[in-house]
Design an enzyme around this catalytic site. Structure first.
Site, PDB file in Angstrom:
ATOM      1  N   SER A  55       0.389  -1.331  -0.039  1.00  0.00           N
ATOM      2  CA  SER A  55      -0.042   0.035  -0.064  1.00  0.00           C
ATOM      3  C   SER A  55       0.600   1.085  -0.302  1.00  0.00           C
ATOM      4  O   SER A  55       0.768   2.126  -0.063  1.00  0.00           O
ATOM      5  CB  SER A  55      -0.942  -0.019   1.462  1.00  0.00           C
ATOM      6  OG  SER A  55      -0.233  -0.311   2.714  1.00  0.00           O
ATOM      7  N   ASP A 113      -4.111   6.181  11.669  1.00  0.00           N
ATOM      8  CA  ASP A 113      -2.989   5.795  10.560  1.00  0.00           C
ATOM      9  C   ASP A 113      -1.852   5.996  10.506  1.00  0.00           C
ATOM     10  O   ASP A 113      -2.234   7.662  10.094  1.00  0.00           O
ATOM     11  CB  ASP A 113      -3.907   5.700   9.079  1.00  0.00           C
ATOM     12  CG  ASP A 113      -2.712   5.237   7.717  1.00  0.00           C
ATOM     13  OD1 ASP A 113      -1.424   5.066   8.094  1.00  0.00           O
ATOM     14  OD2 ASP A 113      -3.215   5.093   6.786  1.00  0.00           O
ATOM     15  N   HIS A 169       1.048   5.313   6.623  1.00  0.00           N
ATOM     16  CA  HIS A 169       0.682   5.953   5.008  1.00  0.00           C
ATOM     17  C   HIS A 169       0.444   7.454   5.374  1.00  0.00           C
ATOM     18  O   HIS A 169       0.585   7.861   6.487  1.00  0.00           O
ATOM     19  CB  HIS A 169      -0.604   5.442   4.682  1.00  0.00           C
ATOM     20  CG  HIS A 169      -0.637   3.697   4.606  1.00  0.00           C
ATOM     21  ND1 HIS A 169      -1.237   2.986   5.329  1.00  0.00           N
ATOM     22  CD2 HIS A 169      -0.607   3.249   3.690  1.00  0.00           C
ATOM     23  CE1 HIS A 169      -1.539   1.818   5.508  1.00  0.00           C
ATOM     24  NE2 HIS A 169      -0.791   1.591   3.744  1.00  0.00           N
TER      25      HIS A 169
END
Length: 429
Positions: free
Chosen positions: A137, A398, A401
């Protein structure tokens, strides 16, 4: 009447005596020019020394990894509404993140300038080319950053999508005949993800000596390949070599399931090295002439606390120099990748001596650059307006990312310079 002669010798003597104290007076009160010359010589020597040290960096002329984040109040090239390809979880603006300071920093190498990303320059450099992002990702995160940067100058058209969560997609910039693709391959090598029809419930299943066919079968169609993996190797897994036909168990990482208890715990560092080596060997073996292969190094997470126990990343500005040391795991993952790139380069040199194809492999070394930016993650804004109804008891964050726009745009600024050097060396064919 004869004029008396002036004593010339005495005059010269007096003049010398007068000049000496004047010279001493000047040197005493005005020594700066001499010091400046010495300082300039020292700077030139240090500059030469740094140039020698930087030859193992991304560029022979500049080590882009040696630098600092400096404030930059210019507007971002794109924003959360001007680019339509940002994954919702990374669109921090659209999800209501209230602070904007994380947007106004740029990476400044110490020994050279890193120009701001120029989308037209990048598109012209890869005109009639295909650039593919392969990995997990974070590979997708970097891809979406590049798409947003390029779309500020030319529209991107989605021409292909397939797979769960659109894990395989391709865009076209038709004006430049440029294709940009993403391939989901979280290990780069052949693997079966946990919980899938063919995998174990809680373990990934990896074949360390077999490249993932999903990208390897498409290798001939790429001009530029950007690999990015790492975080999936931290998950529990059982490791094999010899392919599916001759399965030989190497060991496992976090052996929890009943049918994994009899395997040896071997961690993940050595397996990660084998996976990177297998993948780079695949491109050396199968790659095309004048193909550029880039390995983006490990991007550290910034959880304060356990990621699955309400760990957060609350910083609002970059770490200052020396404020916090890098974690051992992050340094080791980065070292493995840089070492394997150097190993692959030597393999290429041997093939070149045999008059075989030329593939160029480089490390996009972002580990330290990323480590300093604990403020650039979505945090709780991976969800839209998480505090609209008050502060919930538990908030998922998160801290892996990157917000878009955000620090990861700097990865692509460096990538542009790498592509430029590659095209200069290949004659921009």
């Amino acid at each position: 009447m004869k004029q008396p002669q002036f004593p010339l010798k005495k005059l010269i003597t007096w003049a010398l005596y007068a000049l000496i104290p004047l010279a001493l007076f000047h040197l005493y009160f005005y020594p700066l020019p001499l010091q400046q010359n010495q300082k300039q010589q020292q700077q030139q020597q240090q500059h030469h020394h740094h140039k020698v040290l930087s030859t193992k960096g991304i560029s022979r002329n500049c080590n882009y990894t040696d630098g600092r984040w400096v404030q930059d109040h210019r507007p971002t090239i794109y924003n959360g509404t001007s680019c339509g390809t940002i994954k919702d979880g990374q669109n921090c603006m659209a999800h209501g993140r209230p602070d904007t300071g994380y947007l106004h920093w740029r990476w400044q190498p110490r020994q050279c300038k890193l120009p701001r990303f120029n989308p037209l320059t990048f598109l012209n450099l890869i005109r009639n080319k295909h650039i593919a992002f392969v990995g997990d990702s974070l590979a997708r995160n970097q891809l979406e950053s590049l798409l947003c940067l390029l779309s500020s100058a030319s529209p991107a058209e989605l021409v292909y999508k397939n797979g769960e969560d659109n894990k395989f997609r391709r865009w076209s910039f038709s004006e430049y005949q440029v294709n940009v693709s993403v391939f989901w391959s979280p290990f780069l090598i052949k693997g079966v993800e946990k919980g899938s029809d063919y995998g174990l419930k809680n373990h990934n299943k990896l074949f360390v000596d077999v490249a993932d066919e999903k990208w390897a079968s498409e290798l001939h169609g790429f001009d530029v390949i950007v690999f990015s993996v790492g975080h999936w190797f931290l998950h529990p897994a059982i490791y094999y070599e010899g392919g599916e036909e001759n399965e030989n168990v190497l060991g496992c990482h976090h052996c929890r399931e009943e049918n994994a208890f009899n395997h040896t715990e071997i961690g993940f560092f050595d397996v990660f090295r084998k996976a990177v080596r297998t993948s780079l060997h695949e491109v050396v073996r199968k790659g095309l002439n004048d193909q550029l292969v880039v390995l983006t190094t490990f991007s550290p997470a910034h959880f304060e606390g356990e990621w699955d126990k309400a760990g957060a990343c609350p910083k609002t500005e970059p770490y200052k120099e020396g404020e916090k040391g890098m974690e051992y795991m992050d340094m080791e993952m980065r070292k493995i990748e840089v070492d394997e790139v150097e190993r692959a380069k030597k393999e290429i040199e041997e093939k070149m001596m045999m008059k075989k194809k030329k593939v160029k492999i480089e490390a996009l070394d972002v580990t330290r650059i990323a480590w300093l930016r604990g403020d650039g993650h979505p945090g709780p804004y991976m969800h839209a307006f998480p505090f609209a109804n008050g502060v919930p008891e538990r908030v998922q964050n998160d801290c892996v990312h990157w917000c878009l726009p955000g620090p990861i745009d700097a990865w692509n600024e460096i990538l542009l310079q790498m592509v430029k050097r590659w095209r200069d060396q290949t004659g921009k064919r």
